[in-house]
Design a protein around this motif. Structure first.
Motif, PDB file in Angstrom:
ATOM      1  N   ALA A  22       0.884  -1.168  -0.116  1.00  0.00           N
ATOM      2  CA  ALA A  22       0.056   0.020   0.010  1.00  0.00           C
ATOM      3  C   ALA A  22       0.809   1.424   0.033  1.00  0.00           C
ATOM      4  CB  ALA A  22      -0.934  -0.119   1.130  1.00  0.00           C
ATOM      5  N   VAL A  23       1.952   1.160   0.953  1.00  0.00           N
ATOM      6  CA  VAL A  23       2.785   2.375   0.805  1.00  0.00           C
ATOM      7  C   VAL A  23       3.555   2.596  -0.404  1.00  0.00           C
ATOM      8  CG1 VAL A  23       4.926   3.579   2.079  1.00  0.00           C
ATOM      9  CG2 VAL A  23       2.983   2.603   3.474  1.00  0.00           C
ATOM     10  N   THR A  24       3.991   1.353  -0.877  1.00  0.00           N
ATOM     11  CA  THR A  24       4.590   1.438  -2.180  1.00  0.00           C
ATOM     12  C   THR A  24       3.856   2.209  -3.333  1.00  0.00           C
ATOM     13  OG1 THR A  24       5.967  -0.589  -1.888  1.00  0.00           O
ATOM     14  CG2 THR A  24       5.507   0.078  -4.129  1.00  0.00           C
ATOM     15  N   ALA A 132       3.126   7.544  10.650  1.00  0.00           N
ATOM     16  CA  ALA A 132       3.763   8.904  10.708  1.00  0.00           C
ATOM     17  C   ALA A 132       4.786   9.327   9.876  1.00  0.00           C
ATOM     18  CB  ALA A 132       3.984   9.189  12.436  1.00  0.00           C
ATOM     19  N   ASP A 133       5.709   8.408   9.732  1.00  0.00           N
ATOM     20  CA  ASP A 133       6.937   8.558   8.792  1.00  0.00           C
ATOM     21  C   ASP A 133       6.482   8.764   7.560  1.00  0.00           C
ATOM     22  OD1 ASP A 133       8.857   9.006  10.948  1.00  0.00           O
ATOM     23  OD2 ASP A 133       9.183   6.663  10.881  1.00  0.00           O
ATOM     24  N   THR A 134       5.747   8.038   7.076  1.00  0.00           N
ATOM     25  CA  THR A 134       5.311   7.906   5.667  1.00  0.00           C
ATOM     26  C   THR A 134       4.167   9.220   5.473  1.00  0.00           C
ATOM     27  OG1 THR A 134       5.343   5.779   5.278  1.00  0.00           O
ATOM     28  CG2 THR A 134       3.999   6.777   3.969  1.00  0.00           C
ATOM     29  N   ARG A 135       3.438   9.576   6.412  1.00  0.00           N
ATOM     30  CA  ARG A 135       2.525  10.831   6.332  1.00  0.00           C
ATOM     31  C   ARG A 135       3.528  12.235   6.174  1.00  0.00           C
ATOM     32  NH1 ARG A 135      -1.992  13.387   7.078  1.00  0.00           N
ATOM     33  NH2 ARG A 135      -2.182  14.937   8.145  1.00  0.00           N
ATOM     34  N   LEU A 194      -3.433   0.231  -2.698  1.00  0.00           N
ATOM     35  CA  LEU A 194      -3.827   1.736  -2.322  1.00  0.00           C
ATOM     36  C   LEU A 194      -4.996   1.877  -1.776  1.00  0.00           C
ATOM     37  CD1 LEU A 194      -2.460   4.629  -2.512  1.00  0.00           C
ATOM     38  CD2 LEU A 194      -3.309   4.843  -4.897  1.00  0.00           C
ATOM     39  N   ALA A 195      -6.058   1.323  -2.419  1.00  0.00           N
ATOM     40  CA  ALA A 195      -7.443   1.189  -1.956  1.00  0.00           C
ATOM     41  C   ALA A 195      -7.683   1.139  -0.578  1.00  0.00           C
ATOM     42  CB  ALA A 195      -8.356   0.568  -2.921  1.00  0.00           C
TER      43      ALA A 195
END
Length: 234
Positions: A22-24, A132-135, A194-195
Motif C-alpha cells: 500500500a505504501v509502495t 507517521a513517517d510516511t505521512r 492503495l485502495a
C-alpha cells in the motif's frame, strides 16, 4: 526533513506485507505525479512571456524534480525500484495530462495550481491513514507555497491587463476539477493495495462510505477556494 532523512525512515516493524504494498503504491503514485509535474512545468517555462516568468517557472520545475528524488530515495530504502512503483499509475496520470494539455502558459499556471492542487489534496487525505513517517514525507513533498503564490500572482496580473481572460480561464478551471477528481477516483480504486489505505484492511482501520463522500466534498471545496484566490469563478 532532508533528502537523507526522508530515505532513512523505515516502516513500522510490525507492518504486514499488504501495508508495504500500500505504501509502495502511495509513494509510486506521488513520484510519478511529481515527475510529470516537472515535465509540464519545464514545457510551461518555454511558453512564458518574459524572462522573469521563465526563470520562476524553471525554479518551480526544479522543486518538483527534488520532490521526485526524495520519493525515489524512500522507495529504494524500502527495497522497491522507483520505476516499478510508478509503472501502475502511468496510464491514469498520462491520460489526465493528455486530456488537459494547456493551450498557453496561463492555462499551464491554472493547471499547476488548480489541477495539481486537487491531486495533492487527495494524497493528503490518503496520508491520514498511513504511519507517521510516511505521512510526514507525503506532507513534505506536497508543501509548495511558492508554486501557489507564483501561479496566483501571474494569473491575477494577466486578468488585470485583459479582463476577457477571466471567462476562458474559469471554464478551464472547471474542466480541470472534473478531470482531476476522475483521475483521483481512478487511481484510488484501480489498485487494491492503495485502495486498502482508504477503506482499511484487517488490523488497519479506514474510511467508511460516508467519510469517503465527505473527502470528495472537501476536495471540491478546496478547488472552489483556489479558484477564488485566482480571481476566477468556480
Amino acid at each position: 526533513m532532508t533528502s537523507a532523512d526522508a530515505s532513512a525512515a523505515p516502516l513500522p516493524p510490525d507492518s504486514e506485507p499488504g501495508y508495504l504494498a500500500a505504501v509502495t503504491d502511495l509513494l509510486g503514485a506521488l513520484a510519478y505525479g511529481e515527475l510529470c509535474a516537472f515535465s509540464q512545468l519545464a514545457k510551461d517555462a518555454e511558453l512564458a512571456p518574459t524572462l522573469r516568468h521563465k526563470s520562476a517557472i524553471a525554479q518551480l520545475a526544479a522543486h518538483e524534480l527534488r520532490n521526485f528524488t526524495v520519493l525515489s530515495e524512500r522507495l529504494a530504502s524500502l527495497g522497491v525500484e522507483p520505476e516499478t512503483a510508478m509503472e501502475p499509475f502511468v496510464p491514469a496520470v498520462d491520460a489526465f495530462h493528455e486530456r488537459t494539455a494547456p493551450s498557453d502558459w496561463l492555462e499551464g499556471m491554472v493547471k499547476a495550481y488548480v489541477g495539481e492542487g486537487i491531486a495533492q489534496d487527495f494524497y493528503r487525505e490518503v496520508s491520514t491513514y498511513v504511519d507517521a513517517d510516511t505521512r510526514a514525507l507525503v506532507l513534505q513533498v506536497l508543501e509548495d507555497d511558492s508554486q501557489a503564490d507564483f501561479a496566483v500572482t501571474a494569473v491575477r496580473e494577466a486578468i488585470a491587463e485583459d479582463h476577457r481572460l477571466a471567462g476562458r480561464l474559469a471554464l478551464w478551471g472547471r474542466r480541470l476539477v472534473g478531470e482531476a477528481i476522475t483521475q483521483a477516483q481512478r487511481v484510488g480504486v484501480e489498485r487494491d493495495a492503495l485502495a486498502s489505505i482508504l477503506v482499511g484492511a484487517p488490523g488497519r482501520p479506514g474510511a467508511d462510505l460516508a467519510e469517503l463522500g465527505r473527502m470528495f466534498a472537501r476536495l471540491t471545496d478546496e478547488h472552489t477556494r483556489r479558484m477564488e484566490r485566482l480571481g476566477l469563478s468556480a
